[in-house]
Motif scaffolding. Structure first.
Motif, PDB file in Angstrom:
ATOM      1  N   LEU A 250       0.838  -1.198   0.000  1.00 41.58           N
ATOM      2  CA  LEU A 250       0.000   0.000   0.000  1.00 41.58           C
ATOM      3  C   LEU A 250       0.873   1.247   0.000  1.00 41.58           C
ATOM      4  N   LYS A 251       1.920   1.187   0.774  1.00 46.51           N
ATOM      5  CA  LYS A 251       2.766   2.373   0.927  1.00 46.51           C
ATOM      6  C   LYS A 251       3.418   2.755  -0.399  1.00 46.51           C
ATOM      7  N   GLU A 252       3.825   1.724  -1.166  1.00 47.60           N
ATOM      8  CA  GLU A 252       4.470   2.018  -2.444  1.00 47.60           C
ATOM      9  C   GLU A 252       3.547   2.806  -3.373  1.00 47.60           C
ATOM     10  N   VAL A 253       2.255   2.482  -3.321  1.00 49.79           N
ATOM     11  CA  VAL A 253       1.298   3.229  -4.145  1.00 49.79           C
ATOM     12  C   VAL A 253       1.175   4.660  -3.619  1.00 49.79           C
ATOM     13  N   LEU A 254       0.998   4.783  -2.309  1.00 47.98           N
ATOM     14  CA  LEU A 254       0.738   6.105  -1.719  1.00 47.98           C
ATOM     15  C   LEU A 254       1.948   7.034  -1.787  1.00 47.98           C
ATOM     16  N   ASP A 255       3.146   6.445  -1.750  1.00 47.23           N
ATOM     17  CA  ASP A 255       4.364   7.269  -1.799  1.00 47.23           C
ATOM     18  C   ASP A 255       4.425   8.108  -3.080  1.00 47.23           C
ATOM     19  N   LYS A 256       3.747   7.626  -4.117  1.00 42.93           N
ATOM     20  CA  LYS A 256       3.773   8.377  -5.384  1.00 42.93           C
ATOM     21  C   LYS A 256       2.950   9.654  -5.291  1.00 42.93           C
ATOM     22  N   SER A 258       2.294  11.471  -2.165  1.00 43.90           N
ATOM     23  CA  SER A 258       2.516  12.423  -1.073  1.00 43.90           C
ATOM     24  C   SER A 258       3.685  11.988  -0.205  1.00 43.90           C
ATOM     25  N   ASP A 259       4.308  12.971   0.464  1.00 47.78           N
ATOM     26  CA  ASP A 259       5.239  12.578   1.511  1.00 47.78           C
ATOM     27  C   ASP A 259       4.706  12.963   2.894  1.00 47.78           C
ATOM     28  N   ASN A 260       3.406  13.168   2.971  1.00 43.86           N
ATOM     29  CA  ASN A 260       2.784  13.402   4.265  1.00 43.86           C
ATOM     30  C   ASN A 260       2.513  12.036   4.922  1.00 43.86           C
ATOM     31  N   GLU A 261       3.439  11.643   5.814  1.00 43.44           N
ATOM     32  CA  GLU A 261       3.366  10.285   6.372  1.00 43.44           C
ATOM     33  C   GLU A 261       2.079  10.076   7.164  1.00 43.44           C
ATOM     34  N   ARG A 262       1.662  11.116   7.878  1.00 47.48           N
ATOM     35  CA  ARG A 262       0.461  10.971   8.716  1.00 47.48           C
ATOM     36  C   ARG A 262      -0.757  10.580   7.864  1.00 47.48           C
ATOM     37  N   ARG A 263      -0.941  11.322   6.787  1.00 52.60           N
ATOM     38  CA  ARG A 263      -2.090  11.014   5.919  1.00 52.60           C
ATOM     39  C   ARG A 263      -2.007   9.598   5.352  1.00 52.60           C
ATOM     40  N   LYS A 264      -0.814   9.235   4.925  1.00 53.23           N
ATOM     41  CA  LYS A 264      -0.662   7.912   4.313  1.00 53.23           C
ATOM     42  C   LYS A 264      -0.938   6.799   5.342  1.00 53.23           C
ATOM     43  N   ARG A 265      -0.499   7.042   6.587  1.00 52.57           N
ATOM     44  CA  ARG A 265      -0.735   6.024   7.621  1.00 52.57           C
ATOM     45  C   ARG A 265      -2.218   5.886   7.923  1.00 52.57           C
ATOM     46  N   ILE A 266      -2.921   7.021   7.978  1.00 51.58           N
ATOM     47  CA  ILE A 266      -4.367   6.960   8.241  1.00 51.58           C
ATOM     48  C   ILE A 266      -5.053   6.181   7.123  1.00 51.58           C
TER      49      ILE A 266
END
Ligand code: SER
Length: 426
Positions: A250-256, A258-266
């Protein structure tokens, strides 16, 4: 680097070799325990074996079981976004019920065991099979009616731990349970690796009733729980749990995006959690557990919007979650059903959210007093349907404090509103 798939197998095999029956995870929706909303611990499906209402020997052919349990905890929902909090997680556990035998760690039979075997096996698994170094352990130091757990202390000493590596803690830290209103509970010993508590060994010696009175159980039991995400973090030496292989697809998709870690973790946490809840038959609603699902789906939608994620991307994330987990949880294989409930809820919320966001921007000012904030958040809810949790999330984004006074005003208005609605209906 060791993968989570291997870790699952090593754990279950280790305990299966030691006489444990491998039991599948129970559903996130507890089927015969009205005292809890969702399944929060591995022992939950085994509660009746500790109290002897059910007989483990008859049901499992052994007094020992092991499982990897799906868990969902609502207490930390608002904390999700930091480095360590999760709603959904998996717990690796081993359990013992009924009369205790010799409690000899060399006994690979089917008779119940207690502190010595539980501690020796946990130590062996962590240090030998997984090759990790234990920083320190904790034991129950004694309080009120429950004495210092001297036995656990001694077993850790026998395993080579010096006194300063065996910390004594109180009820707050080292006494676990019950889940819900009543049930088995007891002192714990906990194992720390790389500064993280990774394994909680509970010695269920008591039963706590609804009035919080402790009674000794006829036979003491064992209930251990080790969070898979945390274990993977220390094994894979990642900066947080979110870089472990459990989240990486999931993270690999989201990293494209944003670099807002908080949002990606939520997004990662809430997406994974909602997929599992839906797969277990839950529908979003305004009631109890249905509302838990609705709440995380809405918060997920909010953050997905901030990252400009399309529904196609969300669909890809659902697919990746299913790919990663369906080998172990066949209920996830129903992609079409999961997808349809997921997007139906998001679609239903879309107009409310868009309008709510616009009104929020118009209405809320940085210098609003706490009381005014209470009024405005209430207004956003009653006039535009924007859920309070979403408003609070938006306030947090802007660094505007929602304090006790804001909450008080909101609650007062809410009560009045309820009375008026009731009056109108009556
Ligand atoms: N029941 C304990 C816990 O949830 C150990 O499994 O931590």
């Amino acid at each position: 680097m060791i993968k989570s798939e291997e870790v699952r197998k090593i754990f279950l095999d280790f305990f299966a070799r030691r006489g444990h029956k491998i039991v599948s995870s129970s559903s996130l929706i507890p089927y015969d325990d009205p005292s809890v909303l969702l399944t929060t611990a591995g022992m939950q499906q085994f509660k009746k074996y500790y109290t002897r209402e059910k007989d483990a020997l008859k049901d499992f052919g052994t007094q020992r079981t092991t499982s990897i349990q799906k868990c969902f905890r609502t207490t930390d929902i608002d904390e999700v976004g930091d480095e360590r909090h999760l709603t959904f997680f998996e717990m690796l556990g081993n359990f013992s019920f009924g009369p205790v035998g010799t409690d000899d760690p060399e006994d690979f039979g089917i008779v119940g065991y207690f502190k010595k075997s539980a501690i020796y096996w946990a130590h062996e698994l962590i240090t030998k099979e997984f090759g990790l170094k234990i920083d320190y352990v904790t034991v129950f130091g004694g309080e009120e009616n429950v004495p210092f757990d001297e036995e656990s202390f001694k077993f850790w000493q026998n395993l080579g731990f010096s006194q300063d590596k065996i910390l004594k803690k109180g009820r707050e830290d080292n006494f676990w349970g019950p889940t819900g209103d009543e049930g088995p509970c007891g002192p714990t010993t906990e194992i720390y690796v790389d500064g993280l508590e990774i394994w909680n060994l509970v010695f269920n010696e008591y039963y706590q009733d609804k009035n919080k009175n402790l009674k000794k159980l006829e036979f003491p039991g064992v209930d251990t729980g080790m969070g898979l995400e945390r274990l993977m973090k220390v094994l894979q030496k990642t900066p947080t749990i979110f870089e472990t292989d459990l989240f990486l697809p999931l993270k690999e998709v989201l990293d494209k995006f944003s670099d807002n870690e908080r949002r990606k973790r939520i997004i990662m946490d809430h997406l994974r959690g909602s997929v599992f809840l839906i797969a277990d038959g839950l529908y979003p609603s305004n009631l109890e557990r249905g509302y838990v699902l609705r709440r995380i789906l809405r918060r997920l939608r909010l953050h997905a919007k901030f990252l400009n994620l399309t529904f196609d991307i969300l669909e890809e994330l659902i697919k990746k979650t299913i790919e990663k987990y369906s080998e172990f949880y066949p209920e996830l294989k129903n992609f079409e059903k999961i997808k349809s409930i997921f997007f139906e809820e998001l679609n239903n919320f879309e107009n409310t959210l868009n309008r709510g966001l616009r009104e929020f921007e118009k209405l809320i000012k940085e210098n609003d007093s706490p009381e005014i904030l209470g009024e405005k958040v209430f207004l956003l809810y009653t006039s535009y349907g924007l859920p309070k949790e979403i408003s609070l999330e938006l306030l947090k984004e802007k660094g505007i404090l929602w304090d006790n006074n804001s909450e008080k005003v909101y609650q007062e208005l809410f009560k009045e509103h309820q009375l008026i609605s009731k009056g109108n209906n009556g």
